[in-house]
Enzyme design. Structure first.
Site, PDB file in Angstrom:
ATOM      1  N   LYS A 205      43.215 -17.753  19.127  1.00  0.00           N
ATOM      2  CA  LYS A 205      42.192 -18.801  19.052  1.00  0.00           C
ATOM      3  C   LYS A 205      42.263 -19.390  17.648  1.00  0.00           C
ATOM      4  O   LYS A 205      41.797 -18.784  16.686  1.00  0.00           O
ATOM      5  CB  LYS A 205      40.795 -18.215  19.288  1.00  0.00           C
ATOM      6  CG  LYS A 205      39.752 -19.307  19.484  1.00  0.00           C
ATOM      7  CD  LYS A 205      38.412 -19.027  18.833  1.00  0.00           C
ATOM      8  CE  LYS A 205      38.317 -19.440  17.388  1.00  0.00           C
ATOM      9  NZ  LYS A 205      38.418 -20.875  17.090  1.00  0.00           N
ATOM     10  N   GLU A 287      39.850  -9.287   7.586  1.00  0.00           N
ATOM     11  CA  GLU A 287      40.076  -9.721   6.201  1.00  0.00           C
ATOM     12  C   GLU A 287      39.084 -10.832   5.921  1.00  0.00           C
ATOM     13  O   GLU A 287      39.072 -11.836   6.621  1.00  0.00           O
ATOM     14  CB  GLU A 287      41.512 -10.201   6.047  1.00  0.00           C
ATOM     15  CG  GLU A 287      42.461  -9.080   6.433  1.00  0.00           C
ATOM     16  CD  GLU A 287      43.817  -9.239   5.832  1.00  0.00           C
ATOM     17  OE1 GLU A 287      43.888  -9.537   4.628  1.00  0.00           O
ATOM     18  OE2 GLU A 287      44.787  -9.075   6.554  1.00  0.00           O
ATOM     19  N   CYS A 321      40.835 -17.436  -0.397  1.00  0.00           N
ATOM     20  CA  CYS A 321      40.023 -16.224  -0.536  1.00  0.00           C
ATOM     21  C   CYS A 321      40.293 -15.578  -1.888  1.00  0.00           C
ATOM     22  O   CYS A 321      39.464 -14.876  -2.436  1.00  0.00           O
ATOM     23  CB  CYS A 321      40.320 -15.261   0.594  1.00  0.00           C
ATOM     24  SG  CYS A 321      42.066 -14.888   0.715  1.00  0.00           S
ATOM     25  N   GLU A 418      30.122 -16.471  -2.303  1.00  0.00           N
ATOM     26  CA  GLU A 418      31.364 -17.213  -2.088  1.00  0.00           C
ATOM     27  C   GLU A 418      31.048 -18.669  -1.760  1.00  0.00           C
ATOM     28  O   GLU A 418      30.285 -18.949  -0.836  1.00  0.00           O
ATOM     29  CB  GLU A 418      32.176 -16.599  -0.941  1.00  0.00           C
ATOM     30  CG  GLU A 418      33.535 -17.261  -0.816  1.00  0.00           C
ATOM     31  CD  GLU A 418      34.397 -16.699   0.309  1.00  0.00           C
ATOM     32  OE1 GLU A 418      33.867 -16.473   1.406  1.00  0.00           O
ATOM     33  OE2 GLU A 418      35.608 -16.510   0.083  1.00  0.00           O
TER      34      GLU A 418
HETATM   35  P1  NAP Z   1      35.025 -18.503   9.548  1.00  0.00           P
HETATM   36  O1  NAP Z   1      34.039 -19.584   9.650  1.00  0.00           O
HETATM   37  O2  NAP Z   1      34.557 -17.102   9.553  1.00  0.00           O
HETATM   38  O3  NAP Z   1      36.031 -18.735  10.768  1.00  0.00           O
HETATM   39  C1  NAP Z   1      37.165 -17.905  10.957  1.00  0.00           C
HETATM   40  C2  NAP Z   1      37.524 -17.891  12.418  1.00  0.00           C
HETATM   41  O4  NAP Z   1      36.484 -17.237  13.156  1.00  0.00           O
HETATM   42  C3  NAP Z   1      37.676 -19.282  13.025  1.00  0.00           C
HETATM   43  O5  NAP Z   1      38.762 -19.270  13.903  1.00  0.00           O
HETATM   44  C4  NAP Z   1      36.358 -19.441  13.758  1.00  0.00           C
HETATM   45  O6  NAP Z   1      36.416 -20.347  14.832  1.00  0.00           O
HETATM   46  C5  NAP Z   1      36.156 -18.048  14.275  1.00  0.00           C
HETATM   47  N1  NAP Z   1      34.804 -17.749  14.734  1.00  0.00           N
HETATM   48  C6  NAP Z   1      33.640 -18.400  14.467  1.00  0.00           C
HETATM   49  N2  NAP Z   1      32.616 -17.801  15.102  1.00  0.00           N
HETATM   50  C7  NAP Z   1      33.123 -16.750  15.788  1.00  0.00           C
HETATM   51  C8  NAP Z   1      32.565 -15.750  16.634  1.00  0.00           C
HETATM   52  N3  NAP Z   1      31.263 -15.671  16.894  1.00  0.00           N
HETATM   53  N4  NAP Z   1      33.388 -14.833  17.162  1.00  0.00           N
HETATM   54  C9  NAP Z   1      34.713 -14.869  16.909  1.00  0.00           C
HETATM   55  N5  NAP Z   1      35.300 -15.795  16.123  1.00  0.00           N
HETATM   56  C10 NAP Z   1      34.514 -16.723  15.562  1.00  0.00           C
HETATM   57  O7  NAP Z   1      35.940 -18.653   8.258  1.00  0.00           O
HETATM   58  P2  NAP Z   1      36.725 -19.949   7.769  1.00  0.00           P
HETATM   59  O8  NAP Z   1      35.752 -20.931   7.236  1.00  0.00           O
HETATM   60  O9  NAP Z   1      37.691 -20.406   8.810  1.00  0.00           O
HETATM   61  O10 NAP Z   1      37.605 -19.365   6.584  1.00  0.00           O
HETATM   62  C11 NAP Z   1      37.124 -19.203   5.302  1.00  0.00           C
HETATM   63  C12 NAP Z   1      36.836 -17.752   5.027  1.00  0.00           C
HETATM   64  O11 NAP Z   1      37.985 -16.971   5.248  1.00  0.00           O
HETATM   65  C13 NAP Z   1      36.436 -17.490   3.590  1.00  0.00           C
HETATM   66  O12 NAP Z   1      35.359 -16.584   3.570  1.00  0.00           O
HETATM   67  C14 NAP Z   1      37.685 -16.845   3.003  1.00  0.00           C
HETATM   68  O13 NAP Z   1      37.452 -16.037   1.878  1.00  0.00           O
HETATM   69  C15 NAP Z   1      38.187 -16.067   4.164  1.00  0.00           C
HETATM   70  N6  NAP Z   1      39.604 -15.737   4.023  1.00  0.00           N
HETATM   71  C16 NAP Z   1      39.948 -14.444   3.762  1.00  0.00           C
HETATM   72  C17 NAP Z   1      41.283 -14.097   3.602  1.00  0.00           C
HETATM   73  C18 NAP Z   1      41.690 -12.671   3.321  1.00  0.00           C
HETATM   74  O14 NAP Z   1      42.872 -12.393   3.379  1.00  0.00           O
HETATM   75  N7  NAP Z   1      40.776 -11.777   3.033  1.00  0.00           N
HETATM   76  C19 NAP Z   1      42.260 -15.079   3.697  1.00  0.00           C
HETATM   77  C20 NAP Z   1      41.870 -16.392   3.973  1.00  0.00           C
HETATM   78  C21 NAP Z   1      40.534 -16.708   4.143  1.00  0.00           C
HETATM   79  P3  NAP Z   1      35.874 -21.859  14.644  1.00  0.00           P
HETATM   80  O15 NAP Z   1      36.760 -22.467  13.640  1.00  0.00           O
HETATM   81  O16 NAP Z   1      35.999 -22.428  16.004  1.00  0.00           O
HETATM   82  O17 NAP Z   1      34.446 -21.758  14.188  1.00  0.00           O
END
Ligand code: NAP
Length: 517
Positions: A205, A287, A321, A418
């Site tokens: 997804k 992650e 991140c 963050e």
């Molecule tokens: P996000 O809003 O948490 O979304 C991540 C994924 O989760 C998207 O595919 C999103 O889909 C999906 N999602 C949303 N609601 C969900 C639910 N209830 N159940 C299952 N999946 C769901 O994060 P983001 O804005 O895409 O990414 C930014 C974050 O990622 C930051 O916090 C960053 O630090 C972190 N990050 C961490 C790493 C690491 O290696 N630790 C690397 C990169 C990024 P939708 O897009 O359809 O909402």
């Protein structure tokens, strides 16, 4: 004989042939924008009347692609199909599974400028950032292919008289892959290919802000690398609407997630609840976020520190991140480092990243634009605005200039939460000990860096700076697959090491067979 893994070299865009190739790719991909993409479940393309658009952050009126919007029913169907495909795929030899990855890596290498161009349009990466994203995706495939072969055969056990004992790693089953939009290609590719290399099948997804690049990759895997039907299933759609269904399904065995702390914790909790008919404990690889600091002491090379802070804080608009969002500086050099960082940041350019002169593009979408602006307002009340802060109209692109706010207290919101944008907090520490204490005072623990010429202090940081990736006298972004295996502590994740020697084992389970003769 397979050559040893080596990270993919970066493209030198000062070479005319490379810059020309990028321009050609931008023009080719530009002509492909706005197309409609179906779901892919078990090799079947499913078109739907209900679609959603992926927009160009630098030109929000430009549609990058329209995507069939999967529902809960499609999510359930995809898990069922992946469960059926697993019965065949799990018996495919590791060498053969690895071949698909090597083939996909070769195709991506050949078409790398095109993949970069998609990243420029869809998530507003500069040329250099897009190149790094594509290189990392290639690295993951080359690396996990080799890891699959390494862990595919019998593993060493102690000899015992009269018995033949064998330990093997076996795949787990259906893996739901939920990536973020920021490393829109690399992280999505890494989690997907690690799962399939280990013998699992995948329901992918993509993040809703970056489904186009994911669609290009799935097409490459299936049409060009020849991956069998059902091994990877593609279900774009809202995580909020159908994410729970994917996580909750009784036949889901692993959830590989990278994204925010909030969603990661939700997945952690839901996946622990046994569903009717479920016969295993689900495994999660989570992650999550970061609030990463660079510590500078009075012995450091202050110019090198300032360069590193600027690169780590504002590369890809601070949407990593691993981005440096807190500069923790010892009092005696605080003013000097602050000035150097402000002066260097003033030289950064921002604009539509199809233009190679731009260091920074736009932030990913309206939601990010609004959230970052709110944090800038909070920052203004918590500290002293040194640079940036003002934004234009979102209709002209989600551009937020690099913003520096000084004199932020260690416990202030700007220091702890963050933001995920180009906003850098400067925090003054009394001395080295205090700086290290501040560096550890967040709930996160992803990356960190120390600039110091004191070996004793670096050794102390080695022991006491509590992050997954710790760097001395260099920036805190830009980890390479296999070189700096990546993963976080605390609220940054479940200590998984993407691109590290043990990551593939998270997708497998050890099985020991004793044959007494
Ligand atoms: P996000 O809003 O948490 O979304 C991540 C994924 O989760 C998207 O595919 C999103 O889909 C999906 N999602 C949303 N609601 C969900 C639910 N209830 N159940 C299952 N999946 C769901 O994060 P983001 O804005 O895409 O990414 C930014 C974050 O990622 C930051 O916090 C960053 O630090 C972190 N990050 C961490 C790493 C690491 O290696 N630790 C690397 C990169 C990024 P939708 O897009 O359809 O909402």
């Amino acid at each position: 004989m397979l050559p040893d893994y080596r990270p993919e070299p970066f493209v030198d865009f000062s070479v005319k042939a490379n810059a020309d190739a990028m321009r050609t790719a931008l023009s080719k991909v530009g002509d492909e924008l706005g197309r409609t993409y179906p779901l892919l479940i078990g090799g079947e393309h499913i078109e739907l009347a209900d679609t959603f658009d992926s927009l160009n952050p630098a030109k929000p009126s430009q549609v990058v692609g329209s995507f069939a919007k999967a529902t809960v029913e499609h999510a359930n169907q995809a898990v069922e199909v992946a469960a059926t495909a697993f019965e065949t795929w799990r018996n495919v030899a590791a060498e053969e599974r690895a071949r698909y990855l090597f083939r996909a890596a070769a195709v991506m290498r050949r078409r790398k400028f095109e993949f970069m161009a998609w990243l420029v349009y869809e998530v507003s990466k500069s040329w250099a950032e897009a190149d790094a994203d594509v290189a990392e995706a290639i690295d993951f495939m080359e690396y996990y292919g080799r890891q699959a072969i390494k862990f595919g055969g019998p593993q060493p056990v102690v000899a015992y008289n009269g018995e033949e004992n064998e330990l093997r790693y076996i795949p787990l089953g259906v893996t739901v892959v939920i990536p973020p939009w920021n490393f829109a290609l690399a992280i999505m590719v890494g989690m997907t290919t690690a799962a399939i290399a280990a013998g699992n099948t995948v329901v992918l997804k993509p993040a809703s802000a970056s489904p186009a690049i994911a669609a290009q990759f799935v097409r490459l895997l299936v049409e060009e690398a020849g991956l069998p039907d059902g091994v990877v299933n593609f279900v774009p759609g809202s995580g909020g609407a159908m994410g729970d269904a994917l996580v909750d399904h009784a036949k889901t065995r692993v959830i590989a997630f990278t994204g925010s702390k909030e969603i990661g914790l939700r997945i952690f909790e839901r996946s622990a609840k046994l569903q009717p008919g479920q016969i295993w404990l689900k495994r999660t690889i989570l992650e999550m976020g970061g609030k990463d600091g660079i510590v500078v002491d009075e012995t450091a090379d202050l110019d090198a520190a300032a360069d590193a802070i600027v690169a780590s804080a504002f590369g890809f608009q601070g949407q990593k991140c691993s981005a440096c969002s807190r500069a923790i500086i010892v009092e005696s050099v605080y003013d000097s480092v602050l000035k150097k960082v402000v002066d260097r940041t003033k030289k950064l350019t921002m604009g539509d990243p199809t233009d190679p002169k731009q260091h920074m593009g736009a932030v990913v979408d309206q939601k990010a634009f609004d959230k970052i602006r709110e944090y800038i307002e909070i920052g203004k009340s918590e500290g002293r605005l040194m640079l940036g802060g003002e934004t234009g109209d979102a209709a002209d692109g989600y551009f937020i200039p690099p913003t520096i706010i000084a004199d932020i207290a260690p416990e202030a919101r700007l220091s702890l939460e963050e933001i995920f944008g180009p906003v850098l907090a400067f925090i003054k520490a009394n001395d080295w000990k205090h700086a290290l204490q501040i560096a550890n005072n967040t709930e996160y623990g992803l990356t960190g860096a120390v600039f110091s010429r004191s070996r004793e202090r670096l050794e102390e940081a080695r022991r006491d700076f509590h992050v997954g990736n710790l760097y001395f006298n260099r920036k805190c972004t830009g980890a390479l697959v296999g070189v700096q295996p990546f993963g976080g502590f605390n609220m940054s994740g479940t200590d998984s090491k993407a691109g590290g020697p043990d990551y593939l084992l998270l997708f497998t389970q050890a099985k020991t067979i004793t044959d007494r003769f």
